[in-house]
Motif scaffolding. Structure first.
Motif, PDB file in Angstrom:
ATOM      1  N   LEU A 159       7.639  -6.076  -2.445  1.00 56.25           N
ATOM      2  CA  LEU A 159       6.587  -6.770  -1.693  1.00 56.25           C
ATOM      3  C   LEU A 159       5.492  -5.780  -1.283  1.00 56.25           C
ATOM      4  O   LEU A 159       4.295  -6.081  -1.430  1.00 56.25           O
ATOM      5  N   ALA A 169     -12.646  -3.722  -3.546  1.00 56.43           N
ATOM      6  CA  ALA A 169     -13.876  -3.885  -4.350  1.00 56.43           C
ATOM      7  C   ALA A 169     -14.907  -4.732  -3.617  1.00 56.43           C
ATOM      8  O   ALA A 169     -16.115  -4.588  -3.834  1.00 56.43           O
ATOM      9  N   LEU A 170     -14.425  -5.606  -2.743  1.00 58.57           N
ATOM     10  CA  LEU A 170     -15.338  -6.479  -1.998  1.00 58.57           C
ATOM     11  C   LEU A 170     -16.212  -5.692  -1.033  1.00 58.57           C
ATOM     12  O   LEU A 170     -17.331  -6.089  -0.718  1.00 58.57           O
ATOM     13  N   PHE A 171     -15.679  -4.572  -0.578  1.00 62.18           N
ATOM     14  CA  PHE A 171     -16.399  -3.814   0.454  1.00 62.18           C
ATOM     15  C   PHE A 171     -17.176  -2.630  -0.106  1.00 62.18           C
ATOM     16  O   PHE A 171     -17.749  -1.855   0.643  1.00 62.18           O
ATOM     17  N   LYS A 172     -17.125  -2.452  -1.445  1.00 57.98           N
ATOM     18  CA  LYS A 172     -17.848  -1.315  -2.036  1.00 57.98           C
ATOM     19  C   LYS A 172     -19.341  -1.610  -2.122  1.00 57.98           C
ATOM     20  O   LYS A 172     -19.725  -2.736  -2.365  1.00 57.98           O
ATOM     21  N   THR A 196      -2.757  -5.566  -4.290  1.00 53.64           N
ATOM     22  CA  THR A 196      -3.751  -6.572  -3.892  1.00 53.64           C
ATOM     23  C   THR A 196      -4.791  -5.957  -2.967  1.00 53.64           C
ATOM     24  O   THR A 196      -5.986  -6.251  -3.077  1.00 53.64           O
ATOM     25  N   PHE A 197      -4.338  -5.087  -2.075  1.00 52.61           N
ATOM     26  CA  PHE A 197      -5.242  -4.439  -1.131  1.00 52.61           C
ATOM     27  C   PHE A 197      -6.263  -3.572  -1.881  1.00 52.61           C
ATOM     28  O   PHE A 197      -7.455  -3.588  -1.573  1.00 52.61           O
ATOM     29  N   TRP A 202       4.718  -3.040  -2.776  1.00 52.37           N
ATOM     30  CA  TRP A 202       3.971  -2.675  -3.995  1.00 52.37           C
ATOM     31  C   TRP A 202       2.926  -3.751  -4.312  1.00 52.37           C
ATOM     32  O   TRP A 202       1.763  -3.447  -4.585  1.00 52.37           O
ATOM     33  N   GLY A 203       3.354  -5.005  -4.249  1.00 51.18           N
ATOM     34  CA  GLY A 203       2.426  -6.105  -4.542  1.00 51.18           C
ATOM     35  C   GLY A 203       1.274  -6.155  -3.552  1.00 51.18           C
ATOM     36  O   GLY A 203       0.115  -6.333  -3.936  1.00 51.18           O
ATOM     37  N   VAL A 204       1.600  -5.961  -2.273  1.00 47.20           N
ATOM     38  CA  VAL A 204       0.549  -5.982  -1.235  1.00 47.20           C
ATOM     39  C   VAL A 204      -0.422  -4.828  -1.454  1.00 47.20           C
ATOM     40  O   VAL A 204      -1.649  -5.004  -1.365  1.00 47.20           O
ATOM     41  N   LYS A 234      -7.286  -4.013  -4.896  1.00 44.66           N
ATOM     42  CA  LYS A 234      -8.220  -4.931  -5.557  1.00 44.66           C
ATOM     43  C   LYS A 234      -9.242  -5.479  -4.550  1.00 44.66           C
ATOM     44  O   LYS A 234     -10.431  -5.594  -4.839  1.00 44.66           O
ATOM     45  N   ALA A 235      -8.739  -5.774  -3.340  1.00 45.03           N
ATOM     46  CA  ALA A 235      -9.618  -6.346  -2.319  1.00 45.03           C
ATOM     47  C   ALA A 235     -10.689  -5.361  -1.851  1.00 45.03           C
ATOM     48  O   ALA A 235     -11.763  -5.773  -1.400  1.00 45.03           O
TER      49      ALA A 235
END
Lengths: 48, 471
Positions: free
Chosen positions: A32, A45-48, A39-40, A34-36, A42-43
């Motif tokens: 779990l 990228a929204l703040f770059k 995802t984090f 690792w999955g989080v 990947k997320a």
């Protein structure tokens, strides 16, 4: 809440097998986490 | 030998002995939900499955499967989830969680294996049957398999316990998506897009991983209760000490009000999830920062937004469900829907005005409450109908999820396509989606408000035994 004797044939809820509990949580917690983390990342990228 | 191995699965062999720690039950439940939650990462296969013949997702061959054909696989799985949860709920209550979890593991893992054959032979019907039908049955049985057991182990923290398990379903997609991507990259040289061998490996991994849940789960003895736990003596109409059977539960207005509540919650959540990536790209494009971004950077930001929503979906399942233990279930749903209406109505304005930060915050809160709505349902059912057949009742409630899983995307695409045809672009294209979903939340809010205690005529007469649950 007053403590009340446990009439059951089973043991009290939080007693015993502490090592097993830790191992069990690690077994599901590691994938779990690792999955989080994936995802984090990947997320971010929204703040770059 | 066969007799011995089958008896190991019986409910009577799963009653916890002395020294069993109830905190082993949530990881057992998580092992099932983390696996079956992969279903929400099925979209990771969309592009590779659409290029099995051409070899290039950007240029599919005429005989390649279309996005619609591939998307139907997921829809079948979600429909079968609800149907199998409804059909097998009473069986689960009778045979116990271990046998149900094993059935779920065999179906879910087996579904991947049958699906891989369908991909290898390029036979879409075999993929539908494998991943959609067989895998979908595994989803339904697996989803409800730990629910009543958790509620029996944690009568003092029902929301916390079921929230932890159902949080796993949200986490499953976070594991399933990068796992599938890594495996497809690894097998790319040996099979078209690497998909068929990826299905085989994932089927085996999930089958084995779920065995942890199968062999760790225990049910408490009938007279067991947590040490020091004394049920509240304060009278609360909304928490019954009686029991209602699954067959009687569906005759009550309370069940159908909760069905409407779940339908509205899921449909509204789908409204955000389906539009998240294009919508955030449209919002970013309207900002100063977004004007200098190329298409690839915008797409990465869109994927990042979807990832962020997944995290809040996961956290919301645990946070809100746990909070409902203190707030009460009815108040918790009133918050999900009451606050939800305001936030859904606000989102299009924030998007149109390029208020990026506020828009992201609002979307994250909305999706956390969507997760909370899922995770609080079992505890709400247990409060209203008792713990006797709560797993079976929950199974029947999940038909609302199946309905929303089919209706939700249709509504979203119809509304956004209509706006596009009217000439709207960017964030304005999704305005009616959000307003419609806000309207749905009003319906859900009202359905929740009119939920009252179940009439005593539906109660089971006399003591009930768990073993009798399925008869």
């Amino acid at each position: 809440m007053n403590p009340q004797p446990n009439n059951s044939t089973s043991a009290p809820a939080e007693s015993g097998a502490g090592g097993s509990v830790v191992l069990a949580w690690l077994f599901v917690g590691i994938p779990l986490a690792w999955g989080v983390s994936q995802t984090f990342i990947k997320a971010l990228a929204l703040f770059k | 030998m066969a007799e011995n191995s089958s008896s190991l699965l019986d409910r009577s062999r799963t009653i916890a002995g002395p020294g069993y720690n109830r905190w082993l039950v949530p990881p057992a439940a998580l092992a099932i939900h983390l696996a079956i939650g992969q279903a929400y990462a099925f979209s990771v296969f969309n592009k590779p499955l659409g290029a099995l013949i051409s070899g290039d997702p950007a240029k599919p061959a005429p005989d390649d499967w279309t996005p619609l054909q591939i998307g139907i696989t997921f829809s079948i799985a979600i429909v079968l989830l609800g149907l199998s949860a409804a059909i097998f709920g009473k069986w689960l209550e009778r045979v116990g969680p271990r046998k149900a979890m094993l059935a779920s593991a065999l179906c879910f893992g087996g579904g991947f294996l049958i699906g891989s054959l369908g991909i290898h032979l390029h036979n879409i019907w075999l993929l539908y049957f494998g991943y959609g039908v067989v895998g979908g049955i595994g989803l339904g049985i697996g989803y409800i398999s730990p629910v009543s057991t958790l509620i029996k182990w944690f009568p003092d923290r029902k929301g916390v316990a079921t929230g932890m398990a159902i949080m796993g379903f949200g986490g499953g997609a976070m594991i399933g998506s990068p796992l599938a991507n890594n495996l497809m990259n690894h097998f790319k040289a040996s099979a078209p897009q690497g998909v068929a061998p990826t299905f085989i490996v994932m089927g085996i991994i999930y089958l084995l991983f779920m065995q942890f849940g199968v062999w760790t789960i225990r049910v408490p003895a009938d007279d067991w209760k947590p040490a020091g736990y004394v049920p509240s003596t304060e009278h609360n109409d909304m928490i019954t000490t009686a029991n209602v059977s699954a067959d009687n539960a569906i005759k009550t207005p309370q069940f159908w009000m909760l069905w409407v509540v779940l339908l509205c919650n899921v449909t509204a959540g789908i409204g955000v999830l389906e539009t998240a990536s294009p919508l955030i790209q449209a919002v970013i494009s309207g900002t100063e920062k977004g004007k200098g971004m190329d298409t690839a950077a915008l797409a990465a930001a869109g994927a990042g937004f979807v990832g962020l929503l997944s995290l809040f979906n996961l956290l919301g399942r645990f946070f809100w469900s746990s909070a409902s233990d203190k707030l009460g279930r009815k108040v918790a749903y009133a918050i999900y829907f009451g606050l939800g209406v305001v936030l859904y109505a606000l989102a299009p304005t924030l998007g149109a005005n390029a208020q990026l930060t506020l828009f992201v915050v609002v979307a994250c809160v909305i999706i956390s409450m969507y997760g909370g709505g899922f995770a609080t349902a079992p505890a709400y059912l247990s409060d209203l109908f008792g713990k006797y057949q709560v797993g079976a009742i929950h199974g029947r409630l999940l038909t609302a999820w199946s309905t929303a899983g089919v209706l939700g995307p249709l509504i979203v695409h119809y509304l956004s396509d209509s706006r596009k045809a009217e000439g709207f672009t960017g964030a304005a294209m999704y305005q009616t989606v959000f307003y419609t979903m806000a309207g749905l939340l009003v319906v859900g809010f009202l359905a929740n408000i009119i939920v009252t205690a179940v009439n005593e005529r539906y109660y089971e007469k006399g003591p009930v035994t768990v073993e009798a649950g399925g008869h």
